[in-house]
Design a protein around this motif. Structure first.
Motif, PDB file in Angstrom:
ATOM      1  N   ALA A  90      -2.936   3.955  -1.652  1.00 45.53           N
ATOM      2  CA  ALA A  90      -3.815   4.004  -0.499  1.00 45.53           C
ATOM      3  C   ALA A  90      -4.054   5.709  -0.139  1.00 45.53           C
ATOM      4  CB  ALA A  90      -3.487   3.546   0.603  1.00 45.53           C
ATOM      5  N   ALA A  91      -3.229   6.661  -0.348  1.00 38.91           N
ATOM      6  CA  ALA A  91      -3.481   8.070  -0.066  1.00 38.91           C
ATOM      7  C   ALA A  91      -2.269   9.038  -0.564  1.00 38.91           C
ATOM      8  CB  ALA A  91      -2.975   7.963   1.632  1.00 38.91           C
ATOM      9  N   VAL A  92      -2.528  10.145  -0.534  1.00 34.41           N
ATOM     10  CA  VAL A  92      -2.016  11.146  -1.467  1.00 34.41           C
ATOM     11  C   VAL A  92      -1.496  12.283  -0.342  1.00 34.41           C
ATOM     12  CG1 VAL A  92      -3.814  12.315  -2.439  1.00 34.41           C
ATOM     13  CG2 VAL A  92      -1.219  12.410  -3.342  1.00 34.41           C
ATOM     14  N   ARG A 129       0.932  -1.079   0.096  1.00 29.90           N
ATOM     15  CA  ARG A 129      -0.134   0.031  -0.038  1.00 29.90           C
ATOM     16  C   ARG A 129       0.938   1.346  -0.054  1.00 29.90           C
ATOM     17  NH1 ARG A 129      -5.135  -0.057   1.861  1.00 29.90           N
ATOM     18  NH2 ARG A 129      -4.576   1.727   3.288  1.00 29.90           N
ATOM     19  N   TRP A 130       0.794   2.050  -1.065  1.00 24.61           N
ATOM     20  CA  TRP A 130       1.627   3.272  -1.294  1.00 24.61           C
ATOM     21  C   TRP A 130       0.866   4.614  -0.871  1.00 24.61           C
ATOM     22  CZ3 TRP A 130       6.618   3.545  -3.233  1.00 24.61           C
ATOM     23  CH2 TRP A 130       7.143   2.562  -3.728  1.00 24.61           C
ATOM     24  N   ALA A 143      -7.057  11.610   1.171  1.00 26.26           N
ATOM     25  CA  ALA A 143      -6.100  12.870   0.611  1.00 26.26           C
ATOM     26  C   ALA A 143      -5.720  13.368   2.086  1.00 26.26           C
ATOM     27  CB  ALA A 143      -6.913  13.837  -0.247  1.00 26.26           C
ATOM     28  N   VAL A 144      -4.855  13.796   2.367  1.00 31.52           N
ATOM     29  CA  VAL A 144      -4.183  14.327   3.715  1.00 31.52           C
ATOM     30  C   VAL A 144      -3.408  15.517   3.280  1.00 31.52           C
ATOM     31  CG1 VAL A 144      -4.214  12.264   5.123  1.00 31.52           C
ATOM     32  CG2 VAL A 144      -2.217  12.665   3.996  1.00 31.52           C
ATOM     33  N   LEU A 155       1.597   9.021   7.101  1.00 27.71           N
ATOM     34  CA  LEU A 155       2.249   8.006   7.724  1.00 27.71           C
ATOM     35  C   LEU A 155       1.463   7.129   8.590  1.00 27.71           C
ATOM     36  CD1 LEU A 155       5.717   9.698   8.364  1.00 27.71           C
ATOM     37  CD2 LEU A 155       5.093   8.385   6.535  1.00 27.71           C
ATOM     38  N   GLU A 156       0.300   7.574   9.117  1.00 22.35           N
ATOM     39  CA  GLU A 156      -0.787   6.789  10.057  1.00 22.35           C
ATOM     40  C   GLU A 156      -1.802   6.389   9.290  1.00 22.35           C
ATOM     41  OE1 GLU A 156      -1.882  10.065  12.900  1.00 22.35           O
ATOM     42  OE2 GLU A 156       0.140  10.231  13.770  1.00 22.35           O
ATOM     43  N   GLY A 157      -1.662   6.299   7.956  1.00 21.06           N
ATOM     44  CA  GLY A 157      -2.913   6.088   7.184  1.00 21.06           C
ATOM     45  C   GLY A 157      -2.702   4.365   6.592  1.00 21.06           C
ATOM     46  N   GLY A 158      -2.074   3.768   7.402  1.00 19.15           N
ATOM     47  CA  GLY A 158      -1.943   2.182   7.038  1.00 19.15           C
ATOM     48  C   GLY A 158      -1.155   1.838   5.623  1.00 19.15           C
ATOM     49  N   ILE A 159      -0.261   2.593   5.440  1.00 18.56           N
ATOM     50  CA  ILE A 159       0.548   2.422   4.199  1.00 18.56           C
ATOM     51  C   ILE A 159       1.826   1.622   4.393  1.00 18.56           C
ATOM     52  CG2 ILE A 159      -0.346   4.601   2.874  1.00 18.56           C
ATOM     53  CD1 ILE A 159       2.436   5.912   3.718  1.00 18.56           C
TER      54      ILE A 159
END
Length: 338
Positions: free
Chosen positions: A31-33, A4-5, A53-54, A61-65
């Motif tokens: 997973a996130a940007v 998960r990137w 989106a954060v 970094l806390e988003g499960g990547i």
């Protein structure tokens, strides 16, 4: 296991190349940007079908990547990479790894201590053309390499100009943008390390704030090979190319210093001329496949952190040479000069 990137930077390069390359992996997903501009992050996520989106690094970094791709401006790479490494994430970082080779070595030490993979996104060594040239040299098809020439002066599109030509503090200028790539590609194709460089730089009308938008370099390698490279932002009508000349033949590649799997490679010897065939796989897809393999413990990224230190040390030496008017030694362990 799915990797998960998280994308650190809502960048053009990620949109054009990296997102598709990650999704081309059977075990890859985005997973996130993150963008410091919340509106940009949200719009970018929507446009590219990214779930989260954060606007802060901690939020990403806390988003499960599991891994991050860093494509922010150069002065941010060190802090962002170290934070990701501390959080146990694998890191693929755009070149240059940092603003100084000392900072880049700090990134390598942190990744080694944390047991995570650190790679430098030197995409050109994943080009089929350059791999075919390297293979031909290893096979002895041009005899002993003697000299090389790289033509990598292009026109920087208006949408990419920005900080590259206006902000020295962000690591702008053609040397940190293109000469680093030429350093890495020369090392990869020749299988040789540069030991000395002489460099002239210019400001031909695009760059401001004391930054350079053109460079001409002469390199000396450990084996005695000498090379010439031309980097630029301002040549609207130039082709790119890469030549390696040996005792028994020459490799002449055209339109190969590019992000696309295009161009041609010609072998010229006493027997005549031969078009060298090579695969046309997307450069970023190949690079990501090798990075995922490294995460599984199968080899290394196509360009390691150490490769990133080599190219950055060469760029540091080039900039010092342009200021001093003298040849400068390249040493990735000590920095730019002795």
């Amino acid at each position: 296991m799915t990797v998960r990137w998280g994308l650190i930077g809502a960048s053009t390069i990620a949109k054009q190349f990296m997102i598709d390359a990650i999704r081309a992996q059977s075990d890859g997903e985005i997973a996130a940007v993150m963008s410091s501009n919340p509106e940009r992050a949200t719009a970018y996520a929507r446009e590219n079908s990214i779930p989260l989106a954060v606007s802060t690094l901690d939020g990403l970094l806390e988003g499960g990547i599991d891994a991050v791709y860093i494509s922010t401006t150069n002065e941010l790479h060190l802090e962002q990479a170290l934070a990701a490494i501390k959080a146990g994430k694998h890191v693929l970082c755009e070149k240059p790894l940092a603003l100084t080779s000392a900072d880049a070595r700090q990134m390598i030490a942190a990744a080694n201590a944390a047991g995570v993979v650190l790679g430098t996104n030197h995409h050109l060594r994943s080009a089929g053309a350059h791999r075919a040239m390297r293979d031909a040299i290893v096979a002895g098809r041009i005899g002993k390499p003697i000299a090389a020439r790289v033509f990598h002066s292009v026109y920087l599109p208006e949408n990419l100009q920005g900080w590259r030509i206006t902000r020295p503090e962000a690591g702008g200028g053609v040397v940190l943008d293109i000469t680093v790539h030429d350093a890495d590609t020369l090392r990869f194709v020749l299988g040789d390390d540069p030991v000395e460089i002489s460099c002239f730089t210019q400001s031909a009308g695009m760059a401001g704030a004391g930054l350079e938008d053109g460079a001409m370099c002469v390199w000396r390698f450990k084996t005695g090979v000498i090379a010439q490279s031309h980097e630029g932002f301002t040549t609207k009508f130039a082709d790119t190319g890469f030549e390696v000349h040996g005792s028994e033949g020459s490799l002449i590649a055209r339109n190969v210093m590019t992000q696309r799997p295009v161009g041609s490679v010609l072998l010229r010897t006493a027997a005549g001329e031969e078009d060298i065939q090579f695969d046309r796989e997307d450069l970023y897809t190949r690079s990501l496949r090798q990075f995922h393999a490294a995460i599984r413990g199968e080899g290394q990224p196509s360009a390691t952190g150490e490769d990133g230190v080599w190219s950055l040390s060469a760029a540091e030496a080039a900039l010092q040479s342009s200021k001093s008017g003298q040849a400068v030694a390249i040493d990735p362990k000590l920095g730019s000069a002795n």
